[in-house]
Design a protein around this motif. Structure first.
Motif, PDB file in Angstrom:
ATOM      1  N   THR A 358      21.083  32.321  47.700  1.00 16.53           N
ATOM      2  CA  THR A 358      22.199  32.270  46.842  1.00 16.53           C
ATOM      3  C   THR A 358      22.980  30.770  46.746  1.00 16.53           C
ATOM      4  O   THR A 358      23.485  30.611  45.790  1.00 16.53           O
ATOM      5  CB  THR A 358      23.307  33.298  47.169  1.00 16.53           C
ATOM      6  N   SER A 364      21.663  31.141  42.724  1.00 13.00           N
ATOM      7  CA  SER A 364      23.031  31.351  42.371  1.00 13.00           C
ATOM      8  C   SER A 364      23.373  32.121  40.982  1.00 13.00           C
ATOM      9  O   SER A 364      24.047  32.822  41.041  1.00 13.00           O
ATOM     10  CB  SER A 364      23.892  30.012  42.633  1.00 13.00           C
ATOM     11  N   ALA A 367      22.653  35.561  41.507  1.00 12.81           N
ATOM     12  CA  ALA A 367      23.780  36.286  42.558  1.00 12.81           C
ATOM     13  C   ALA A 367      24.765  36.588  41.499  1.00 12.81           C
ATOM     14  O   ALA A 367      25.500  37.442  41.526  1.00 12.81           O
ATOM     15  CB  ALA A 367      24.053  35.291  43.646  1.00 12.81           C
ATOM     16  N   PRO A 372      22.903  39.291  44.497  1.00 13.19           N
ATOM     17  CA  PRO A 372      22.581  38.406  45.468  1.00 13.19           C
ATOM     18  C   PRO A 372      21.382  38.490  46.600  1.00 13.19           C
ATOM     19  O   PRO A 372      20.779  37.409  47.053  1.00 13.19           O
ATOM     20  CB  PRO A 372      24.059  38.426  46.411  1.00 13.19           C
TER      21      PRO A 372
END
Length: 698
Positions: A358, A364, A367, A372
Motif C-alpha cells: 500500500t 496505494s 488501497a 488494501p
C-alpha cells in the motif's frame, strides 16, 4: 451396499470380454458396440491434477460485460461515446419534448479532466406562464442496453453530477419504454447557490411496478439551463455488493472456476493500438474513467468493469486472476522492440497495482479503491494470439526479463504453441487456442499425448476452446459432446496441461458477435438463477463443463478402455473429495460420440472390499429432455437450449440403475455420462499389496 468379485473372477471376466471385443472387430459387427473400462484405483498410483485445471475466460465481446455482467443500467453514462469533440452524438440518450420547449447539446465543460464532455439541457418552458411545459416536463431519457429491467420492490441507486445557472427542480424517474407508465419517481430540488459548480447528487428509487423494458428519465418543468454528467443507475443488490449482476455471476459460480482469464482476447489487442484496453484508464473513481471504443467488437464501454473489477470478480469466485495485457501489438499496428519499454512499464505498474504494498505508487491506488490487501495475481499473459506477428518474440523477451527481474514468482504465459515442438523462448506456460468442427475437436482428445513430459518445461494453457461452425449452431449437444471428449483428454494429460477454459463465456442476445457461447442472456436481471426463466440459460457446453467442476485438484487414475469403437468412445476416472461434507468419490466420465449404443462394463481394481457404497452412488447423463420434460436420449445431436426451452439439453441425475453387483450399463448414442461412486471411509490397500487377492472389482 454391494459386494465385490475376487481377483480370479476379474481375470476370467476380463479375458471373456476382451475375446468378445476381438471377435466383434474381426467380423466387423457394428450393431453391438461393447466396451470394458478397467480403472486402477490403487492408492499411490494416481496422479494429482493441477488445482487450476478448469476455469473461465472472460472477454468483453457480445456485450458480455457492458450491458451484461457489469450491473450498470445506463448506456453511455458519461456522454463520451460520441467522441471528445463537441457537439457530439449522445446516443442512446434521447429527448423528452420538442425543439420549441427544449434544446440539448454537448460541450466540454465537465469537471472531470479525462472525460470533458457534458450534456447541456436548456428548458425553454416553465411550470406556468405563456410558455408552459407539457405535462410530465421536458428532459432526457436513457433506455439502457435494449431496455432496463426494473423489478417491483427492488431499490436502485441513481448518481449524477449536476450544474446549473439557477435553482433546479429535477424529476428522476424510472418509466416504461414510452414513458406512459411511471414505476417510481422522486424530485431533486436545490438552490442555485449549491449548483453553481458541479455537484454530485445521489437518490435511491424503489420500484413500485415491474417492467422489463424501462428507461431512466431526467425531466423538469422549470425554465433554465442544466448540465448533466456521469449519470449512473445501478441496482442496490449486486453480487457481494461489488457491482456485478447477481444472476450471471451465480451462473459462473456453478462452474466452480479455479481461474479467470481477462479481459480478452482480441479486446486486449484492438484493431488499432489507440483502441486497445489500457488498464490505467480503467481504475480509480468510475466517474474519472474516460471509457473507450472497443473497435474489434464495435461498441463503446465506459470501463466501469475495469482492471480492479476483474481482479475483484476473480476473488469473489475464489479463483486466481490471469491478466492478459497488451504487448505493443494490435491487429493492424505494432511497436518495435526498441520502443517497447513504455509498454513494459505499463505491465510492471499493473502487477504492482494488483500485488504491490500500500506504500507503493500503484498499490496505494488499489488501497484507495477499498482493497488494501493485495490480490492473488500469480499469472500474466503477454498478449493474445500474437505469436506470428513480426515483433512478438522481440517484445515478449523484453516483458519476460523485466517481469522476472521484478516479480520472479509471477508465471508468464507465451502466445506461442509448445505442444508439438519446443518453444524458442522461455515461458512458464504457453497458450493454445482451438476452434474447430465437432469431429476434429473430439479427435483432439489426443492432442497432448505426445507432448514432452519435461518437468522443467512450460505447461499448456488451453485458454480458448470451442466447437464452432455448422456443428455448433447456437450451442448444440453435438458441440458439447465433442468438447467433453477433448476435456477428458486434457484431464488425462494434466501433467502437461495446467489450465483450460471455454470461449466465449457470455453473450447478450441483442448483440451476438460470436456463436456459440456458454451462457446466453438478455438485458433483464434476476434475483437468482432461474433456469426456466426467459432471461437466462446455459448452452449444452455450459452444462458439459459442470461435469468437470470437481476435477481441478483431484487425482486422475490410470484407466484401460477396451472397445470395438475406439474412435467414438473415450473415458477418464478421478477421485475427489466433496468439500461440503468431506465425502470421497470416484468419478468416471465417458463420452459415446458414436451413433450406436455401447454396452459398457466397468471394473475398478485396487480398492478394499465393500469400499464403494452403491446406494449412495449416482449416474448423470447430458441428454435432451424435449419439450415434454420426459427424459429421452436425443435423436437430434443439433438440439439446443433457448429462451423458450432453456432446459432442453441438461444433465439428468439418477441412481446407478443396476441390479446385482456388476456395473453394467448401456451408453446411449451421442451421450456424455458421469458415474459418481461414493467411497466408504475405510483405509485403501497400499501400493505394496496392490497385487494381492484382496484387490476388489465392481
Amino acid at each position: 451396499m454391494g459386494s465385490y468379485h475376487a481377483l480370479d473372477k476379474v481375470l476370467v471376466y476380463f479375458f471373456v470380454v476382451v475375446c468378445a471385443l476381438q471377435q466383434c472387430l474381426a467380423t466387423g459387427v457394428e450393431t453391438d458396440q461393447t466396451a470394458l473400462l478397467v480403472v486402477n484405483a490403487s492408492e499411490g498410483l494416481g496422479r494429482p491434477i493441477p488445482n487450476t485445471l478448469f476455469g473461465l475466460f472472460f472477454e468483453e465481446i457480445n456485450h458480455a460485460g457492458t450491458g451484461g455482467l457489469w450491473a450498470e443500467l445506463v448506456n453511455n453514462r458519461g456522454f463520451e461515446a460520441g467522441g471528445q469533440n463537441a457537439p457530439s452524438n449522445i446516443n442512446p440518450w434521447s429527448v423528452i419534448g420538442d425543439e420549441s420547449s427544449l434544446l440539448v447539446s454537448t460541450d466540454r465543460s465537465s469537471c472531470f479532466e479525462r472525460n470533458k464532455i457534458a450534456l447541456r439541457m436548456e428548458a425553454l418552458c416553465d411550470s406556468e406562464g405563456p410558455k408552459e411545459c407539457p405535462s410530465g416536463g421536458v428532459g432526457i431519457y436513457n433506455p439502457g442496453f435494449w431496455g432496463m429491467n426494473i423489478e417491483k420492490g427492488k431499490t436502485y441507486k441513481v448518481v449524477m453530477y449536476v450544474r446549473s445557472l439557477g435553482s433546479i427542480d429535477i424529476s428522476v424517474s424510472l418509466a416504461s419504454s414510452n414513458g406512459s407508465q411511471l414505476l417510481t419517481t422522486t424530485n431533486i430540488i436545490v438552490d442555485a447557490s449549491k449548483v453553481s459548480k458541479w455537484k454530485k447528487m445521489e437518490v435511491l428509487l424503489e420500484a413500485k411496478e415491474t417492467n422489463s423494458n424501462s428507461r431512466l428519465q431526467l425531466t423538469t418543468t422549470r425554465k433554465g439551463v442544466i448540465w448533466f454528467d456521469q449519470v449512473s443507475l445501478m441496482p442496490l443488490d449486486t453480487y457481494k455488493g461489488h457491482g456485478f449482476r447477481k444472476d450471471l455471476v451465480e451462473m459462473l459460480a456453478k462452474l466452480q472456476p479455479r481461474f479467470v482469464r481477462f479481459p480478452g482476447g482480441c479486446f486486449v489487442e484492438g484493431e488499432w493500438l489507440r483502441n486497445a484496453f489500457r488498464w490505467k484508464e480503467t481504475v480509480g473513481p468510475w466517474e474519472e474513467r474516460p471509457g473507450h471504443f472497443g473497435d474489434v467488437w464495435k461498441y463503446w464501454t465506459d470501463d466501469g468493469l475495469g482492471y480492479f473489477e476483474f481482479l475483484q470478480l476473480a476473488e469473489d469466485l475464489g479463483a486466481f486472476p490471469i491478466w492478459v495485457f497488451n504487448n505493443g501489438i494490435s491487429h493492424n499496428d505494432e511497436v518495435d522492440p526498441s520502443k517497447i519499454q513504455p509498454f513494459v512499464q505499463e505491465a510492471l505498474d499493473g502487477i504492482e497495482f494488483a500485488i504491490g504494498d500500500t506504500n507503493s505508487k500503484w498499490g496505494s491506488v488499489r488501497a484507495s479503491m477499498g482493497h488494501p490487501e493485495p490480490f492473488d495475481l500469480r499469472y500474466v499473459a503477454v498478449g493474445n494470439e500474437d505469436c506470428w506477428k513480426k515483433n512478438y518474440r522481440g517484445n515478449y523477451l523484453k516483458f519476460y526479463d523485466a517481469i522476472k527481474n521484478a516479480y520472479p514468482d509471477i508465471k508468464i504465459i507465451s502466445n506461442c504453441d509448445g505442444s508439438s515442438q519446443k518453444l524458442d523462448h522461455p515461458a512458464d506456460m504457453y497458450d493454445f487456442h482451438v476452434y474447430t468442427s465437432a469431429d476434429k475437436m473430439f479427435s483432439m482428445a489426443h492432442q497432448f499425448d505426445g507432448t514432452s513430459r519435461d518437468p522443467d518445461g512450460p505447461k499448456a494453457f488451453v485458454s480458448e476452446y470451442a466447437v464452432t461452425g455448422k456443428d455448433a449452431g447456437s450451442g448444440s449437444l453435438l458441440a458439447a459432446l465433442a468438447e467433453a471428449g477433448f476435456l477428458i483428454g486434457l484431464e488425462r494429460n494434466s501433467d502437461v496441461v495446467e489450465m483450460a477454459s471455454y470461449a466465449p463465456l457470455l453473450v447478450n442476445t441483442n448483440d451476438r458477435r460470436w456463436m456459440p457461447d456458454a451462457i446466453v442472456f438478455d438485458s433483464s436481471q434476476l434475483d437468482a438463477i432461474v433456469f426456466d426463466s426467459s432471461q437466462l440459460y446455459g448452452t449444452p457446453s455450459f452444462w458439459m463443463q459442470q461435469f468437470f467442476a470437481a476435477s481441478s485438484g483431484a487425482t486422475v487414475l490410470d484407466t484401460n478402455l477396451k472397445t470395438n469403437s475406439p474412435n467414438s468412445v473415450i473415458a477418464s476416472a478421478v477421485t475427489w473429495q466433496n468439500s461440503e461434507d468431506n465425502t470421497n468419490h470416484l468419478r468416471i466420465k465417458i463420452v459415446n460420440f458414436g451413433s450406436s449404443p455401447v454396452k459398457l462394463k466397468i471394473s475398478v481394481d485396487g480398492l478394499a472390499s465393500n469400499s464403494i457404497n452403491l446406494s449412495g452412488s449416482s449416474k448423470t447423463v447430458l441428454t435432451s429432455t424435449g419439450s415434454s420434460k420426459t427424459v429421452l436420449t436425443s435423436s437430434n445431436v443439433m438440439d439446443e437450449n433457448s429462451f423458450n426451452e432453456p432446459k432442453k439439453v441438461v444433465p439428468i441425475q439418477s441412481g446407478l440403475g443396476i441390479t446385482g453387483e456388476n456395473l453394467d450399463f448401456v451408453l446411449s448414442p451421442h451421450s456424455f455420462t458421469s458415474f459418481d461412486l461414493l467411497r466408504e471411509r475405510i483405509n485403501l490397500r497400499s501400493k505394496e499389496t496392490a497385487g494381492s487377492s484382496l484387490i476388489s472389482s465392481i
